[in-house]
Write a protein that holds these residues in place. Structure first.
Motif, PDB file in Angstrom:
ATOM      1  N   ASP A  55      -2.801 -10.828 -19.590  1.00  0.00           N
ATOM      2  CA  ASP A  55      -1.831  -9.934 -20.228  1.00  0.00           C
ATOM      3  C   ASP A  55      -1.902  -8.484 -19.759  1.00  0.00           C
ATOM      4  O   ASP A  55      -1.352  -7.595 -20.413  1.00  0.00           O
ATOM      5  CB  ASP A  55      -1.927  -9.993 -21.762  1.00  0.00           C
ATOM      6  CG  ASP A  55      -1.521 -11.353 -22.305  1.00  0.00           C
ATOM      7  OD1 ASP A  55      -0.601 -11.976 -21.721  1.00  0.00           O
ATOM      8  OD2 ASP A  55      -2.119 -11.808 -23.298  1.00  0.00           O
ATOM      9  N   THR A  56      -2.564  -8.227 -18.638  1.00  0.00           N
ATOM     10  CA  THR A  56      -2.545  -6.886 -18.066  1.00  0.00           C
ATOM     11  C   THR A  56      -1.408  -6.806 -17.057  1.00  0.00           C
ATOM     12  O   THR A  56      -0.941  -7.825 -16.533  1.00  0.00           O
ATOM     13  CB  THR A  56      -3.879  -6.542 -17.370  1.00  0.00           C
ATOM     14  OG1 THR A  56      -4.124  -7.498 -16.328  1.00  0.00           O
ATOM     15  CG2 THR A  56      -5.019  -6.547 -18.366  1.00  0.00           C
ATOM     16  N   THR A  57      -0.952  -5.596 -16.808  1.00  0.00           N
ATOM     17  CA  THR A  57       0.107  -5.383 -15.831  1.00  0.00           C
ATOM     18  C   THR A  57      -0.227  -4.166 -14.981  1.00  0.00           C
ATOM     19  O   THR A  57      -1.047  -3.318 -15.352  1.00  0.00           O
ATOM     20  CB  THR A  57       1.480  -5.154 -16.500  1.00  0.00           C
ATOM     21  OG1 THR A  57       1.410  -3.992 -17.312  1.00  0.00           O
ATOM     22  CG2 THR A  57       1.911  -6.350 -17.325  1.00  0.00           C
ATOM     23  N   ASP A  58       0.420  -4.106 -13.851  1.00  0.00           N
ATOM     24  CA  ASP A  58       0.316  -2.953 -12.971  1.00  0.00           C
ATOM     25  C   ASP A  58       1.639  -2.850 -12.228  1.00  0.00           C
ATOM     26  O   ASP A  58       2.430  -3.799 -12.214  1.00  0.00           O
ATOM     27  CB  ASP A  58      -0.849  -3.120 -11.986  1.00  0.00           C
ATOM     28  CG  ASP A  58      -1.223  -1.822 -11.276  1.00  0.00           C
ATOM     29  OD1 ASP A  58      -0.745  -0.741 -11.681  1.00  0.00           O
ATOM     30  OD2 ASP A  58      -1.989  -1.877 -10.295  1.00  0.00           O
ATOM     31  N   GLU A  59       1.870  -1.711 -11.643  1.00  0.00           N
ATOM     32  CA  GLU A  59       3.051  -1.511 -10.822  1.00  0.00           C
ATOM     33  C   GLU A  59       2.622  -0.959  -9.479  1.00  0.00           C
ATOM     34  O   GLU A  59       1.663  -0.195  -9.393  1.00  0.00           O
ATOM     35  CB  GLU A  59       4.024  -0.529 -11.479  1.00  0.00           C
ATOM     36  CG  GLU A  59       4.704  -1.070 -12.699  1.00  0.00           C
ATOM     37  CD  GLU A  59       5.749  -0.110 -13.253  1.00  0.00           C
ATOM     38  OE1 GLU A  59       5.729   1.097 -12.904  1.00  0.00           O
ATOM     39  OE2 GLU A  59       6.597  -0.577 -14.029  1.00  0.00           O
ATOM     40  N   VAL A  60       3.344  -1.366  -8.460  1.00  0.00           N
ATOM     41  CA  VAL A  60       3.120  -0.814  -7.131  1.00  0.00           C
ATOM     42  C   VAL A  60       4.483  -0.426  -6.571  1.00  0.00           C
ATOM     43  O   VAL A  60       5.452  -1.177  -6.702  1.00  0.00           O
ATOM     44  CB  VAL A  60       2.369  -1.810  -6.207  1.00  0.00           C
ATOM     45  CG1 VAL A  60       3.143  -3.091  -6.013  1.00  0.00           C
ATOM     46  CG2 VAL A  60       2.029  -1.178  -4.869  1.00  0.00           C
ATOM     47  N   THR A  61       4.553   0.767  -6.019  1.00  0.00           N
ATOM     48  CA  THR A  61       5.788   1.265  -5.424  1.00  0.00           C
ATOM     49  C   THR A  61       5.594   1.353  -3.921  1.00  0.00           C
ATOM     50  O   THR A  61       4.597   1.917  -3.450  1.00  0.00           O
ATOM     51  CB  THR A  61       6.156   2.642  -6.013  1.00  0.00           C
ATOM     52  OG1 THR A  61       6.299   2.500  -7.432  1.00  0.00           O
ATOM     53  CG2 THR A  61       7.447   3.173  -5.423  1.00  0.00           C
ATOM     54  N   VAL A  62       6.526   0.747  -3.192  1.00  0.00           N
ATOM     55  CA  VAL A  62       6.425   0.704  -1.729  1.00  0.00           C
ATOM     56  C   VAL A  62       7.785   1.057  -1.131  1.00  0.00           C
ATOM     57  O   VAL A  62       8.823   0.897  -1.780  1.00  0.00           O
ATOM     58  CB  VAL A  62       5.979  -0.694  -1.246  1.00  0.00           C
ATOM     59  CG1 VAL A  62       4.565  -1.019  -1.726  1.00  0.00           C
ATOM     60  CG2 VAL A  62       6.938  -1.777  -1.714  1.00  0.00           C
ATOM     61  N   PRO A  63       7.793   1.514   0.116  1.00  0.00           N
ATOM     62  CA  PRO A  63       9.075   1.794   0.769  1.00  0.00           C
ATOM     63  C   PRO A  63       9.912   0.515   0.914  1.00  0.00           C
ATOM     64  O   PRO A  63       9.416  -0.518   1.384  1.00  0.00           O
ATOM     65  CB  PRO A  63       8.664   2.338   2.141  1.00  0.00           C
ATOM     66  CG  PRO A  63       7.285   2.880   1.928  1.00  0.00           C
ATOM     67  CD  PRO A  63       6.657   1.942   0.939  1.00  0.00           C
ATOM     68  N   THR A  64      11.147   0.574   0.498  1.00  0.00           N
ATOM     69  CA  THR A  64      12.047  -0.574   0.553  1.00  0.00           C
ATOM     70  C   THR A  64      12.231  -1.064   1.977  1.00  0.00           C
ATOM     71  O   THR A  64      12.284  -2.274   2.232  1.00  0.00           O
ATOM     72  CB  THR A  64      13.403  -0.201  -0.078  1.00  0.00           C
ATOM     73  OG1 THR A  64      13.157   0.244  -1.422  1.00  0.00           O
ATOM     74  CG2 THR A  64      14.367  -1.359  -0.090  1.00  0.00           C
ATOM     75  N   GLY A  65      12.296  -0.157   2.915  1.00  0.00           N
ATOM     76  CA  GLY A  65      12.468  -0.540   4.320  1.00  0.00           C
ATOM     77  C   GLY A  65      11.318  -1.375   4.842  1.00  0.00           C
ATOM     78  O   GLY A  65      11.523  -2.263   5.676  1.00  0.00           O
ATOM     79  N   LEU A  66      10.106  -1.105   4.363  1.00  0.00           N
ATOM     80  CA  LEU A  66       8.968  -1.924   4.786  1.00  0.00           C
ATOM     81  C   LEU A  66       9.070  -3.328   4.220  1.00  0.00           C
ATOM     82  O   LEU A  66       8.721  -4.308   4.892  1.00  0.00           O
ATOM     83  CB  LEU A  66       7.646  -1.279   4.372  1.00  0.00           C
ATOM     84  CG  LEU A  66       7.239  -0.043   5.151  1.00  0.00           C
ATOM     85  CD1 LEU A  66       5.929   0.518   4.614  1.00  0.00           C
ATOM     86  CD2 LEU A  66       7.107  -0.345   6.631  1.00  0.00           C
ATOM     87  N   LEU A  67       9.528  -3.444   2.982  1.00  0.00           N
ATOM     88  CA  LEU A  67       9.749  -4.776   2.412  1.00  0.00           C
ATOM     89  C   LEU A  67      10.766  -5.537   3.251  1.00  0.00           C
ATOM     90  O   LEU A  67      10.573  -6.717   3.557  1.00  0.00           O
ATOM     91  CB  LEU A  67      10.237  -4.676   0.969  1.00  0.00           C
ATOM     92  CG  LEU A  67       9.218  -4.231  -0.065  1.00  0.00           C
ATOM     93  CD1 LEU A  67       9.895  -4.097  -1.430  1.00  0.00           C
ATOM     94  CD2 LEU A  67       8.055  -5.202  -0.143  1.00  0.00           C
ATOM     95  N   ASP A  68      11.850  -4.871   3.618  1.00  0.00           N
ATOM     96  CA  ASP A  68      12.879  -5.506   4.438  1.00  0.00           C
ATOM     97  C   ASP A  68      12.315  -5.910   5.804  1.00  0.00           C
ATOM     98  O   ASP A  68      12.644  -6.973   6.331  1.00  0.00           O
ATOM     99  CB  ASP A  68      14.067  -4.570   4.638  1.00  0.00           C
ATOM    100  CG  ASP A  68      14.808  -4.264   3.342  1.00  0.00           C
ATOM    101  OD1 ASP A  68      14.649  -5.023   2.361  1.00  0.00           O
ATOM    102  OD2 ASP A  68      15.526  -3.242   3.314  1.00  0.00           O
ATOM    103  N   LEU A  69      11.440  -5.090   6.351  1.00  0.00           N
ATOM    104  CA  LEU A  69      10.858  -5.343   7.674  1.00  0.00           C
ATOM    105  C   LEU A  69       9.976  -6.585   7.685  1.00  0.00           C
ATOM    106  O   LEU A  69      10.024  -7.380   8.624  1.00  0.00           O
ATOM    107  CB  LEU A  69      10.054  -4.118   8.128  1.00  0.00           C
ATOM    108  CG  LEU A  69       9.392  -4.201   9.490  1.00  0.00           C
ATOM    109  CD1 LEU A  69      10.455  -4.221  10.584  1.00  0.00           C
ATOM    110  CD2 LEU A  69       8.452  -3.025   9.686  1.00  0.00           C
TER     111      LEU A  69
END
Length: 98
Positions: free
Chosen positions: A19-33
């Motif tokens: 029941d723990t959570t975390d968030e990670v923010t990454v560049p969208t372009g890298l996800l697309d790549l």
């Protein structure tokens, strides 16, 4: 050169069984790549996470660290999960086999 503040980002929320959570923010372009075909952002981050954990486990067990039976079992399990997800072994995927 573009300012890094102008780069679009995507935030992924991670939920664990405890029941723990975390968030990670990454560049969208890298996800697309690095996405395979029409993968979602969540699927792409899942693939990268599993690949990273498998790589780290392999390194710890096979390259310079003394591994006990429990650690070796953990590494074997992540390799099984890797093969289930990707349809190839870690060695086949990375070209790094022992």
């Amino acid at each position: 050169m573009a300012d890094s503040d102008d780069v679009e980002t995507t935030t992924i929320t991670i939920s664990a069984d405890d029941d723990t959570t975390d968030e990670v923010t990454v560049p969208t372009g890298l996800l697309d790549l690095v996405a395979e075909g029409d993968q979602t952002a969540a699927e792409t981050v899942g693939d990268v996470t599993l690949l990273s954990l498998a790589s780290r486990a392999h390194h710890i067990v096979h390259h310079g660290h003394e591994a006990d039976e429990d650690l070796e079992a953990q590494e074997a399990r992540i390799m099984d999960l890797f093969e289930e997800r990707f349809g190839v072994t870690f060695g086949e995927a990375t070209g790094h086999q022992h």
